[in-house]
Write a protein that holds these residues in place. Structure first.
Motif, short mmCIF file in Angstrom:
data_model
loop_
_atom_site.label_atom_id
_atom_site.label_comp_id
_atom_site.label_asym_id
_atom_site.label_seq_id
_atom_site.Cartn_x
_atom_site.Cartn_y
_atom_site.Cartn_z
N ARG A 157 8.86 6.94 1.58
CA ARG A 157 8.02 5.74 1.44
C ARG A 157 7.92 5.39 -0.03
NH1 ARG A 157 1.57 5.63 2.77
NH2 ARG A 157 1.24 3.38 2.69
N MET B 91 7.16 -5.14 -1.84
CA MET B 91 6.66 -5.19 -0.48
C MET B 91 7.51 -6.13 0.38
SD MET B 91 3.11 -6.77 0.99
CE MET B 91 2.06 -5.89 -0.12
N GLU C 277 9.71 -4.89 3.58
CA GLU C 277 9.30 -5.39 4.88
C GLU C 277 10.31 -6.37 5.46
OE1 GLU C 277 6.73 -4.56 6.74
OE2 GLU C 277 5.87 -3.14 5.31
N LEU D 115 -2.09 -5.03 -0.52
CA LEU D 115 -1.69 -4.63 0.83
C LEU D 115 -2.72 -5.08 1.86
CD1 LEU D 115 -0.37 -1.03 0.17
CD2 LEU D 115 0.98 -2.95 1.00
N SER E 35 -2.09 -8.02 4.68
CA SER E 35 -2.19 -7.59 6.08
C SER E 35 -3.03 -8.54 6.92
CB SER E 35 -2.77 -6.18 6.17
OG SER E 35 -1.92 -5.25 5.56
N ARG F 207 4.50 -3.45 8.29
CA ARG F 207 4.67 -2.10 8.85
C ARG F 207 4.19 -1.02 7.88
NH1 ARG F 207 10.82 -3.23 10.09
NH2 ARG F 207 10.41 -4.54 8.26
N TYR F 208 3.61 -1.47 6.78
CA TYR F 208 3.05 -0.54 5.81
C TYR F 208 4.11 0.43 5.29
CZ TYR F 208 -0.97 1.57 3.48
OH TYR F 208 -1.88 2.00 2.55
N LYS F 209 5.27 -0.14 4.97
CA LYS F 209 6.35 0.69 4.42
C LYS F 209 6.09 1.06 2.97
CE LYS F 209 10.48 -0.31 7.13
NZ LYS F 209 11.88 -0.74 7.05
N GLY G 251 3.39 1.95 -0.25
CA GLY G 251 2.06 2.37 -0.65
C GLY G 251 1.77 1.92 -2.07
#
Length: 394
Positions: free
Chosen positions: A281, A300, A304, A335, A339, A345-347, A349
């Motif tokens: 990740r 991001m 994504e 994030l 959202s 998909r919260y790939k 952090g």
């Protein structure tokens, strides 16, 4: 009245982004190196108003530019951004731009010829030449003082020493010593594609011809087990990555990789690095400034697979994606805000520097950003009393 016709393609082959930038007052930053890219800076060190990174410096027709905040364009874009700086008239912007291009296509180079000639003189360095540099490993018993000056412990330097070199430019007649070199690779093989270079007195550069589009500094701490890497931490410089590691080492473990993009952001740098670590990740560890937040958003969007247009506004970022338009507050978690508008998909952090600091190295050195605050009531009264007393003495 005859139609106004102009061959933009022909004019662009004769007028480069650099020509327009030089005329606007930008000057070459030689410390940033000359290769596939050059950096042009508007303003001096104490008052840098803008920096653009120009690709293909020796090929006018192929030149384009980008900024670290994500904005980019070609020579037409740069003219349009600064149209008021050129004394031309026309019925619309396109006619004015055409007149500027036509004028520059037939103009001799003015006082910036020295910068232009310098770029041409290192034309052969468009591709990294390892023979130009003398490279040797860090001696754990004789660690260069620059590391301690930047707050790094011997333990940190020794842990990351396999990914750091001492480097000397054989062609540099002004400096015959060694700087710190962070080797760039692209993951396809072990070949070094250039170096991020740091030295005393804040010196920073890149080796001539360094591939900053698809290569990066990558410190894989898994002892070669890249398939076991779970987290990849992206920073803007190698020193930031080292500082991040030192401050968070007890939480990291060995299934991690540290990455420096070297002050640039290229899509291929991100995707290329993540291709090396298929089960990992990515983490946004970029700077606490507008450019850093835009880097995080761009990463991001890449991970994504979401096309995203990012527009800068005064204190917010406007996002256009999937037929939606919304604004983000850069002081809050990007994030969480994204959202609310998109299914992600919260790939990716985020592990950002504490808010008081611009980057991880400043945090390690305990150098917070300057905060301008309004004085408390007691302070205001003390200041007022002081001014009154000073007035009485006069």
């Amino acid at each position: 009245m005859t139609d106004y016709k102009v061959n933009f393609k022909k004019l662009k082959s004769r007028v480069g982004v650099d020509d327009i930038a030089y005329a606007l007052g930008y000057r070459l930053d030689r410390k940033a190196g000359v290769g596939r890219y050059i950096e042009l800076v508007l303003g001096d060190n104490g008052n840098k108003r803008d920096t653009i990174i120009v690709s293909n410096p020796n090929n006018k027709s192929a030149q384009a530019y980008f900024r670290r905040d994500g904005s980019k364009g070609d020579v037409v874009t740069l003219i349009r951004e600064n149209l008021n700086a050129f004394p031309v008239s026309g019925k619309d912007d396109w006619q004015k731009i055409a007149k500027v291009l036509a004028r520059f296509a037939n103009m001799p180079e003015p006082e910036y010829r020295e910068d232009s000639d310098y770029v041409k003189s290192v034309k052969s360095d468009a591709v990294f030449d390892s023979a130009r540099y003398e490279v040797k490993p860090i001696n754990p018993e004789r660690i260069p003082a620059i590391f301690s000056q930047r707050g790094f412990s011997e333990e940190t330097v020794k842990a990351l020493a396999p990914f750091i070199s001492l480097i000397r430019d054989k062609r540099n007649e002004k400096f015959d010593g060694y700087n710190i070199g962070f080797p760039y690779t692209n993951g396809k093989d072990d070949a070094i594609k250039g170096y991020e270079i740091r030295g005393h007195g804040g010196y920073k550069s890149k080796a001539a011809g360094t591939d900053s589009s698809s290569s990066a500094w990558v410190a894989d701490l898994s002892n070669g087990n890249s398939g076991m890497v779970k987290s990849v931490f992206f920073c803007e410089s190698a020193f930031d990555a080292m500082a991040f590691y030192q401050m968070n080492r007890t939480q990291l473990g060995s299934d991690v990789a540290l990455v420096s993009l070297g002050g640039t952001f290229s899509d291929k740098q991100i995707t290329g690095v993540m291709a090396r670590f298929p089960h990992a990740r990515a983490f946004d560890c970029f700077d606490n400034d507008l450019a850093g937040r835009i880097y995080g958003l761009r990463m991001m969007a890449l991970l994504e697979g979401v096309p995203m247009k990012i527009n800068r506004k005064t204190d917010v970022l406007q996002i256009e994606t999937k037929g939606k338009t919304f604004e983000l507050n850069t002081e809050r978690s990007l994030l969480a805000q994204v959202s609310k508008h998109l299914s992600i998909r919260y790939k990716m952090g985020q592990w950002l520097p504490p808010k008081a600091f611009k980057d991880w190295n400043d945090c390690l050195l305990n150098r917070p950003m300057e905060v301008i605050h309004s004085p408390h009531k007691d302070e205001r009264e003390q200041n007022l009393t002081g001014r009154r007393k000073a007035g009485l003495k006069m």
